[in-house]
Design a protein around this motif. Structure first.
Motif: not given
Length: 170
Positions: A22, A54-56, A59, A81-82, A84, A107-108
């Motif tokens: 993360r 996303s909170s990463s 991102t 959203l990390y 997700a 996001a990812h």
């Protein structure tokens, strides 16, 4: 919602000092690619009014590099959203379909690519378009969809940093 932009974060370092996925930051190339993609999207009139990120670290840093090109937006950092699943991303999109004009979800993979693929199948996109997306969704890439009044998506483009002279792949 008139448009949906599904975007993967830009190129990130393989590891973070913390050892946590993360927390991985962007590479220099990732920062440059994020700025490049923002300029290219904005030049095409793809300017979000709502952005879900996303909170990463990667991102959030991608958005930080992009933000200037888009001006004032409703920015929402969303921990769910990390990494997700596509269903989770779709739930966010559906929640905002009445209030967002142009929504950017940052996001990812694989969630972003899988949702883009689902939308393409649902809209009966051509085999050539499906093949292009199945070929990969590189870092910094964005899939764009026009949305109709019933919330149905129609493919409107797939953009990668490499297509504009950037370098991020994978």
């Amino acid at each position: 919602m008139r448009q949906l932009i599904l975007m993967r974060h830009a190129k990130a370092e393989r590891q973070a000092e913390s050892g946590q996925d993360r927390d991985r930051p962007l590479t220099d190339r990732g920062r440059a690619d994020a700025r490049l993609m923002a300029r290219e999207l904005a030049q095409r009139g793809l300017r979000p009014d709502v952005v879900l990120v996303s909170s990463s670290t990667r991102t959030r840093e991608t958005w930080d590099e992009m933000a200037e090109a888009f001006g004032d937006v409703d920015l929402r950092i969303e921990a769910r959203l990390y990494n997700a699943e596509p269903e989770t991303i779709r739930a966010f999109v559906e929640e905002l379909e009445e209030s967002a004009g142009v929504l950017l979800v940052l996001a990812h993979n694989p969630g972003v690519q899988l949702l883009a693929g689902d939308l393409l199948v649902e809209s009966a996109a051509s085999p050539a378009i499906l093949e292009r997306l199945e070929g990969g969704f590189p870092t910094g890439a964005a899939a764009v969809f026009q949305m109709d009044a019933a919330g149905r998506a129609t493919y409107d483009g797939f953009f990668t940093p490499k297509a504009f002279g950037g370098g991020a792949e994978g």
